[in-house]
Write a protein that holds these residues in place. Structure first.
Motif, mmCIF file in Angstrom:
data_model
loop_
_atom_site.group_PDB
_atom_site.id
_atom_site.type_symbol
_atom_site.label_atom_id
_atom_site.label_comp_id
_atom_site.label_asym_id
_atom_site.label_seq_id
_atom_site.Cartn_x
_atom_site.Cartn_y
_atom_site.Cartn_z
ATOM 1 N N ASP A 272 66.882 84.804 75.528
ATOM 2 C CA ASP A 272 65.704 83.787 75.532
ATOM 3 C C ASP A 272 65.601 83.514 73.864
ATOM 4 O O ASP A 272 65.091 84.303 73.218
ATOM 5 C CB ASP A 272 64.542 84.331 75.932
ATOM 6 N N PRO A 273 65.680 82.119 73.509
ATOM 7 C CA PRO A 273 65.757 81.603 72.286
ATOM 8 C C PRO A 273 64.122 81.713 71.496
ATOM 9 O O PRO A 273 63.951 81.619 70.258
ATOM 10 C CB PRO A 273 66.360 80.126 72.059
ATOM 11 N N ASP A 274 63.446 81.494 72.419
ATOM 12 C CA ASP A 274 61.952 81.485 72.041
ATOM 13 C C ASP A 274 61.557 82.787 71.684
ATOM 14 O O ASP A 274 60.460 83.352 71.047
ATOM 15 C CB ASP A 274 61.002 81.178 73.232
ATOM 16 N N SER A 275 62.270 83.980 71.829
ATOM 17 C CA SER A 275 61.750 85.239 71.482
ATOM 18 C C SER A 275 62.363 85.682 70.193
ATOM 19 O O SER A 275 61.715 86.647 69.653
ATOM 20 C CB SER A 275 62.735 86.360 72.712
ATOM 21 N N PHE A 276 62.850 84.638 69.512
ATOM 22 C CA PHE A 276 63.088 85.068 68.028
ATOM 23 C C PHE A 276 62.036 84.715 67.234
ATOM 24 O O PHE A 276 61.487 83.817 67.415
ATOM 25 C CB PHE A 276 64.398 84.344 67.717
#
Length: 276
Positions: A272-276
């Motif tokens: 999930d790229p939004d977790s970075f």
């Protein structure tokens, strides 16, 4: 020529009451019987000379340029005058007494002789302009005598539009010496300005004109040309700013596209790229 020197030479004592002398309001401003009345070239060419005459060492409001204006030069003969096609006087107010347009130029009132005179040769006045006429006892002196001997005008310029010949003279040791011309232009050292022959369009007429040159060897622009140059520069600056904004927007769009591509790749990998 200074005012005190002028009074001494003309009266012998230099003790005149300036308030009692004839002024431009007292002396005639027109002489319909005088030869060499202006034609259209004699109207346009002086306009261009005035429009491009700017000096680095004298403020614009301390320069007066006259066109076909009566130049009164001899207090002993107050009606004697010459009418140069164009002349410039330095360190005098642009307006007479700081408030009025001049009817004529009266040397003993102004306190300064012209620094440069330009005559545009015409058949009726050519011989006198070139110093080829002789003055007689009791008669007014010739133009050459007035400019060289009486007013001691530092620079005397003559232009023949029919032949295209440009002549220039500088006052050296109280006599006119021929100026050297290079590439149809000569330099007026004391004024830090040049004068040359320019082929171009002025007031809708394309021909060869006399025009002033700055210290960098560039033709001095007229106020209209200056305004056009400034508009052009402003347009170029706007175009450059628009190009920079467009480039920045393209770079931002590319960055967004690259970020979206990387985010899609991470999702494919189960991240999930939004977790970075």
């Amino acid at each position: 020529m200074t005012l005190s020197r002028f009074f001494v030479e003309q009266t012998g004592d230099g003790k005149l009451d300036k308030t009692k002398l004839p002024t431009m309001y007292d002396l005639p401003s027109e002489d319909p019987e005088e030869p060499g009345l202006p034609d259209e070239f004699h109207d346009l060419q002086p306009q261009l000379l005035s429009a491009t005459f700017r000096l680095s060492m004298v403020a614009k409001n301390q320069i007066f340029t006259g066109t076909d204006l009566s130049l009164y030069y001899d207090l002993r003969h107050p009606l004697w005058h010459k009418r140069p096609d164009w002349f410039a006087a330095l360190n005098v107010p642009r307006l007479y007494d700081g408030s009025d347009l001049r009817l004529s130029y009266v040397v003993w009132q102004e306190g300064a002789s012209p620094s440069v005179v330009v005559e545009l040769l015409s058949p009726g006045t050519e011989k006198e302009d070139l110093g080829e006429t002789i003055s007689y006892a009791g008669a007014p002196p010739t133009k050459w005598e007035v400019y060289e001997r009486i007013l001691q005008v530092p620079y005397y310029i003559l232009y023949d539009r029919y032949s295209g010949i440009l002549r220039g003279y500088q006052l050296i040791d109280e006599q006119y010496q021929r100026l050297e011309i290079e590439d149809n232009c000569f330099w007026l050292t004391d004024l830090k300005v040049g004068l040359g022959l320019w082929q171009g369009e002025y007031e809708g007429i394309t021909r060869q004109w006399l025009r002033w040159v700055d210290e960098q060897g560039q033709w001095i622009p007229t106020p209209l040309e200056q305004a056009e140059q400034q508009r052009e520069q402003a347009n170029q600056l706007r175009m450059q700013a628009d190009q920079k904004r467009e480039k920045a927007e393209q770079e931002r769009a590319q960055a967004r596209a690259e970020a979206a591509r990387l985010a899609a790749k991470l999702r494919e990998l189960g991240i999930d790229p939004d977790s970075f």
